[in-house]
Design a protein around this motif. Structure first.
Motif, PDB file in Angstrom:
ATOM      1  N   VAL A 341      71.756   5.685 143.406  1.00 55.11           N
ATOM      2  CA  VAL A 341      71.062   4.727 144.381  1.00 55.11           C
ATOM      3  C   VAL A 341      70.325   5.495 145.288  1.00 55.11           C
ATOM      4  O   VAL A 341      69.096   5.050 145.860  1.00 55.11           O
ATOM      5  CB  VAL A 341      72.300   3.685 145.198  1.00 55.11           C
ATOM      6  CG1 VAL A 341      71.674   3.179 146.355  1.00 55.11           C
ATOM      7  CG2 VAL A 341      72.747   2.850 144.546  1.00 55.11           C
ATOM      8  N   ASN A 342      70.634   6.516 145.918  1.00 56.17           N
ATOM      9  CA  ASN A 342      69.868   7.371 146.750  1.00 56.17           C
ATOM     10  C   ASN A 342      68.642   8.004 146.408  1.00 56.17           C
ATOM     11  O   ASN A 342      67.794   8.016 146.930  1.00 56.17           O
ATOM     12  CB  ASN A 342      70.849   8.676 147.376  1.00 56.17           C
ATOM     13  CG  ASN A 342      71.925   8.193 148.272  1.00 56.17           C
ATOM     14  OD1 ASN A 342      71.835   7.218 148.905  1.00 56.17           O
ATOM     15  ND2 ASN A 342      72.920   9.087 148.407  1.00 56.17           N
ATOM     16  N   LEU A 343      68.730   8.437 145.063  1.00 54.53           N
ATOM     17  CA  LEU A 343      67.698   9.017 144.174  1.00 54.53           C
ATOM     18  C   LEU A 343      66.802   7.820 143.965  1.00 54.53           C
ATOM     19  O   LEU A 343      65.363   8.089 144.153  1.00 54.53           O
ATOM     20  CB  LEU A 343      68.080   9.535 142.951  1.00 54.53           C
ATOM     21  CG  LEU A 343      68.827  10.725 142.896  1.00 54.53           C
ATOM     22  CD1 LEU A 343      69.168  11.295 141.650  1.00 54.53           C
ATOM     23  CD2 LEU A 343      68.363  11.761 143.960  1.00 54.53           C
ATOM     24  N   LEU A 344      67.238   6.482 143.619  1.00 59.38           N
ATOM     25  CA  LEU A 344      66.185   5.473 143.406  1.00 59.38           C
ATOM     26  C   LEU A 344      65.562   5.021 144.755  1.00 59.38           C
ATOM     27  O   LEU A 344      64.319   4.672 144.837  1.00 59.38           O
ATOM     28  CB  LEU A 344      67.029   4.343 142.834  1.00 59.38           C
ATOM     29  CG  LEU A 344      67.492   4.420 141.455  1.00 59.38           C
ATOM     30  CD1 LEU A 344      68.264   3.435 140.707  1.00 59.38           C
ATOM     31  CD2 LEU A 344      66.171   4.684 140.421  1.00 59.38           C
ATOM     32  N   ASP A 345      66.398   5.102 145.794  1.00 59.09           N
ATOM     33  CA  ASP A 345      65.494   4.431 147.064  1.00 59.09           C
ATOM     34  C   ASP A 345      64.543   5.387 147.569  1.00 59.09           C
ATOM     35  O   ASP A 345      63.643   5.146 148.042  1.00 59.09           O
ATOM     36  CB  ASP A 345      66.868   4.365 148.335  1.00 59.09           C
ATOM     37  CG  ASP A 345      67.599   3.379 148.093  1.00 59.09           C
ATOM     38  OD1 ASP A 345      67.372   2.467 147.267  1.00 59.09           O
ATOM     39  OD2 ASP A 345      68.867   3.552 148.645  1.00 59.09           O
ATOM     40  N   ASN A 346      65.036   6.833 147.309  1.00 57.46           N
ATOM     41  CA  ASN A 346      63.984   7.895 147.774  1.00 57.46           C
ATOM     42  C   ASN A 346      62.774   7.732 146.864  1.00 57.46           C
ATOM     43  O   ASN A 346      61.526   7.663 147.394  1.00 57.46           O
ATOM     44  CB  ASN A 346      64.545   9.304 147.686  1.00 57.46           C
ATOM     45  CG  ASN A 346      63.666  10.343 148.043  1.00 57.46           C
ATOM     46  OD1 ASN A 346      63.263  10.579 149.204  1.00 57.46           O
ATOM     47  ND2 ASN A 346      62.758  11.139 147.070  1.00 57.46           N
ATOM     48  N   GLU A 381      57.273  24.477 148.951  1.00 51.30           N
ATOM     49  CA  GLU A 381      57.804  24.911 150.148  1.00 51.30           C
ATOM     50  C   GLU A 381      58.916  24.021 150.756  1.00 51.30           C
ATOM     51  O   GLU A 381      59.867  24.361 151.657  1.00 51.30           O
ATOM     52  CB  GLU A 381      56.916  25.428 151.166  1.00 51.30           C
ATOM     53  CG  GLU A 381      56.028  24.402 151.655  1.00 51.30           C
ATOM     54  CD  GLU A 381      54.778  24.193 151.051  1.00 51.30           C
ATOM     55  OE1 GLU A 381      53.780  23.348 151.568  1.00 51.30           O
ATOM     56  OE2 GLU A 381      54.586  24.684 149.789  1.00 51.30           O
ATOM     57  N   ASP A 382      58.815  22.614 150.243  1.00 56.17           N
ATOM     58  CA  ASP A 382      59.757  21.781 151.013  1.00 56.17           C
ATOM     59  C   ASP A 382      60.794  21.108 149.988  1.00 56.17           C
ATOM     60  O   ASP A 382      61.559  20.145 150.439  1.00 56.17           O
ATOM     61  CB  ASP A 382      58.942  20.229 151.283  1.00 56.17           C
ATOM     62  CG  ASP A 382      57.818  20.545 152.492  1.00 56.17           C
ATOM     63  OD1 ASP A 382      58.117  21.575 153.484  1.00 56.17           O
ATOM     64  OD2 ASP A 382      56.747  20.072 152.738  1.00 56.17           O
ATOM     65  N   ARG A 383      60.695  21.601 149.002  1.00 59.84           N
ATOM     66  CA  ARG A 383      61.735  21.258 147.872  1.00 59.84           C
ATOM     67  C   ARG A 383      63.301  21.413 148.371  1.00 59.84           C
ATOM     68  O   ARG A 383      64.181  21.111 147.578  1.00 59.84           O
ATOM     69  CB  ARG A 383      61.488  21.853 146.398  1.00 59.84           C
ATOM     70  CG  ARG A 383      60.061  21.405 145.951  1.00 59.84           C
ATOM     71  CD  ARG A 383      60.177  22.245 144.407  1.00 59.84           C
ATOM     72  NE  ARG A 383      58.658  21.506 144.026  1.00 59.84           N
ATOM     73  CZ  ARG A 383      57.912  21.950 142.701  1.00 59.84           C
ATOM     74  NH1 ARG A 383      58.707  22.762 142.285  1.00 59.84           N
ATOM     75  NH2 ARG A 383      57.152  21.581 142.350  1.00 59.84           N
ATOM     76  N   HIS A 423      68.185  19.446 142.017  1.00 56.60           N
ATOM     77  CA  HIS A 423      67.097  20.135 142.482  1.00 56.60           C
ATOM     78  C   HIS A 423      65.829  19.293 142.254  1.00 56.60           C
ATOM     79  O   HIS A 423      65.823  18.264 141.415  1.00 56.60           O
ATOM     80  CB  HIS A 423      66.771  21.410 141.573  1.00 56.60           C
ATOM     81  CG  HIS A 423      68.055  22.237 141.796  1.00 56.60           C
ATOM     82  ND1 HIS A 423      68.297  23.041 142.845  1.00 56.60           N
ATOM     83  CD2 HIS A 423      68.994  22.569 141.116  1.00 56.60           C
ATOM     84  CE1 HIS A 423      69.308  23.982 142.714  1.00 56.60           C
ATOM     85  NE2 HIS A 423      69.951  23.640 141.671  1.00 56.60           N
ATOM     86  N   VAL A 424      64.866  19.713 142.857  1.00 55.81           N
ATOM     87  CA  VAL A 424      63.447  19.330 142.817  1.00 55.81           C
ATOM     88  C   VAL A 424      62.978  20.013 141.925  1.00 55.81           C
ATOM     89  O   VAL A 424      62.882  21.290 142.172  1.00 55.81           O
ATOM     90  CB  VAL A 424      62.650  19.021 144.067  1.00 55.81           C
ATOM     91  CG1 VAL A 424      61.289  18.546 143.874  1.00 55.81           C
ATOM     92  CG2 VAL A 424      63.371  18.106 145.019  1.00 55.81           C
ATOM     93  N   GLY A 430      53.704  13.085 141.175  1.00 63.96           N
ATOM     94  CA  GLY A 430      54.896  12.602 141.897  1.00 63.96           C
ATOM     95  C   GLY A 430      55.883  13.505 142.187  1.00 63.96           C
ATOM     96  O   GLY A 430      55.844  14.977 141.983  1.00 63.96           O
ATOM     97  N   ALA A 431      57.081  13.171 142.402  1.00 64.08           N
ATOM     98  CA  ALA A 431      58.253  14.094 142.860  1.00 64.08           C
ATOM     99  C   ALA A 431      59.425  13.774 141.644  1.00 64.08           C
ATOM    100  O   ALA A 431      59.538  12.473 141.017  1.00 64.08           O
ATOM    101  CB  ALA A 431      59.209  13.571 144.101  1.00 64.08           C
ATOM    102  N   ARG A 432      59.942  14.846 141.005  1.00 64.90           N
ATOM    103  CA  ARG A 432      60.899  14.810 139.972  1.00 64.90           C
ATOM    104  C   ARG A 432      62.062  15.429 140.376  1.00 64.90           C
ATOM    105  O   ARG A 432      62.166  16.556 140.578  1.00 64.90           O
ATOM    106  CB  ARG A 432      60.320  15.401 138.693  1.00 64.90           C
ATOM    107  CG  ARG A 432      60.982  15.548 137.592  1.00 64.90           C
ATOM    108  CD  ARG A 432      60.311  16.232 136.687  1.00 64.90           C
ATOM    109  NE  ARG A 432      61.315  16.306 135.443  1.00 64.90           N
ATOM    110  CZ  ARG A 432      61.076  17.518 134.505  1.00 64.90           C
ATOM    111  NH1 ARG A 432      60.070  18.349 134.501  1.00 64.90           N
ATOM    112  NH2 ARG A 432      61.970  17.605 133.527  1.00 64.90           N
TER     113      ARG A 432
END
Length: 445
Positions: A341-346, A381-383, A423-424, A430-432
């Protein structure tokens, strides 16, 4: 002090026992040699008396050195022949062997002779009748050895104990010196020196290992303290904002109650209360995860879990699911659902048009759950920064985010508790975010 005293006493006892044992062995050995030589001297003397039955003084001699006290006595206790040292002496002993050929011995004192005498006697048949022959020797041969050993026991043992005490005291004191240093440094650290470390002595002994373990524990404690301080600061900041806003709204409404629309005020207050509730719930979950509270684990199919969650969502962004069958992990369904849920919300928050969810088992013992969006992505740098508490990155937003800033940190903690990682990773757009967990069993192919 205790080690020194114990080692010295044990050393003294062992040394004394060793010297006494050596003395006894030497004494028995010398006695055996004297007895053997006495028999040889007696055989020589018996042969002379048997063949010649000599008479007179200074007529008896043997080939055995030391046995110079010789006599031939008849059955009336008359001395018939003797060696020079016993000239004019009565019978040297009252020993009387009971049968011919028997040898008897004794230690005795003879008037005029300083040392004790070892005497052996036997019966011999001479031409004129039976004779008792005596062969004796002073015991001066091992008296100096006795005195030397007595002196060794009297002086050598105490001196050795003193040397042993000094050696043990010095060795133990030197060995414990690093312990005293570490103890004083620990006292200084517990007294208020922040982030201190103890000195680790050189080498690879147990004290060096203890120093390394103490420093490792202090480093972990430092990390825990820093984490608690940062957590406390972040929590106070995050809780202060909704509480301040809620208090301001209510105070403003109470100052002019006739001008307020109370349903609007109640809805705003309820929004702030909901945010507070989410923050508190997230904090409690993180506290349980960090405290290592045991969770109930059972087989969970990640593909089925994702399908169930997507069926319940009614978001603005379409989500595509690609799941291999039989990707089963051991874990808590509630915790893993919260992670998803947290990953989908993000992803929904930052996605422009679409979100993809993939579940697969690329390796025989590893399961992967991947959530990908087509949003602005996360800079390299933000991962890692996105997994810090209460961190929110800028970017295009579809709507005002009502999160707590704890979603991704909680997700990583859940992954770690389940023996996995989050991890990112690199993506074309996009973000993975990639979750890896150990498989409960190999997937069906």
């Amino acid at each position: 002090m205790r080690v020194t005293v114990a080692a010295t006493v044990i050393m003294g006892c062992l040394l004394s026992l060793g010297l006494v044992g050596f003395y006894l062995v030497l004494h028995w050995t010398l006695q055996d040699q004297v007895s053997q030589r006495g028999r040889e001297a007696l055989y020589d003397l018996a042969a002379i008396v048997r063949l010649h039955d000599p008479r007179g003084e200074d007529v008896l001699r043997t080939q055995v050195d030391g046995f110079i006290l010789l006599q031939s006595v008849d059955d009336q206790d008359r001395v018939l022949a003797a060696s020079a040292p016993l000239a004019g002496y009565p019978p040297i002993s009252q020993l009387r062997p009971s049968r011919p050929g028997e040898i008897v011995s004794e230690h005795l004192t003879v008037r005029g002779v300083r040392n004790k005498i070892y005497v052996s006697a036997t019966r011999v048949r001479a031409r004129a009748g039976w004779r008792t022959v005596y062969a004796g020797a002073p015991e001066y041969s091992y008296t100096p050895v006795q005195r030397l050993l007595a002196a060794s026991l009297g002086a050598g043992v105490p001196l050795s104990m003193l040397v042993m005490a000094w050696l043990v005291w010095t060795a133990v004191r030197r060995a414990l010196a690093p312990m005293r240093t570490m103890s004083s440094e620990l006292a200084a650290i517990s007294g208020g020196e922040p982030y201190g470390r103890v000195s680790v002595p050189g080498g690879h002994d147990e004290i060096a290992q203890l120093g390394e373990e103490i420093n490792l524990a202090l480093m972990r404690l430092q990390r825990t303290v820093e984490r608690q301080r940062a957590f406390t600061a972040d929590v106070s900041h995050e809780l202060r904002s909704p509480l301040t806003g809620l208090r301001a709204q209510l105070e403003d409404a109470l100052e002019h109650p006739e001008d307020e629309q109370w349903p609007v005020v109640a809805r705003a207050a309820l929004d702030d209360a909901d945010r507070l509730q989410r923050i508190v719930a997230d904090l409690l979950l993180m506290a349980r995860l960090e405290a290592g509270v045991q969770i109930e684990r059972r087989p969970v199919d990640l593909g089925e879990l994702a399908r169930e969650e997507l069926a319940l969502r009614r978001g603005e962004v379409p989500i595509e699911l690609s799941a291999e069958p039989g990707v089963v992990v051991l874990g808590s369904p509630d915790h893993l659902r919260r992670l998803l849920v947290n990953l989908l919300d993000n992803a929904e928050h930052y996605a422009r048009s679409r979100v993809w969810v993939r579940v697969r088992a690329p390796e025989p013992r590893a399961a992967e759950l991947e959530v990908l969006d087509d949003g602005p992505g996360i800079a390299p740098e933000d991962r890692e920064r996105v997994f810090l508490r209460f961190q929110r990155l800028g970017g295009t937003r579809r709507r005002e985010h009502g999160g707590t800033g704890l979603g991704l940190p909680i997700s990583r903690d859940i992954a770690i508790v389940h023996g996995g990682s989050l991890h990112v990773v690199d993506s074309e757009q996009g973000a993975r975010l990639l979750l890896r967990l150990p498989l409960a069993r190999p997937p069906d192919r």
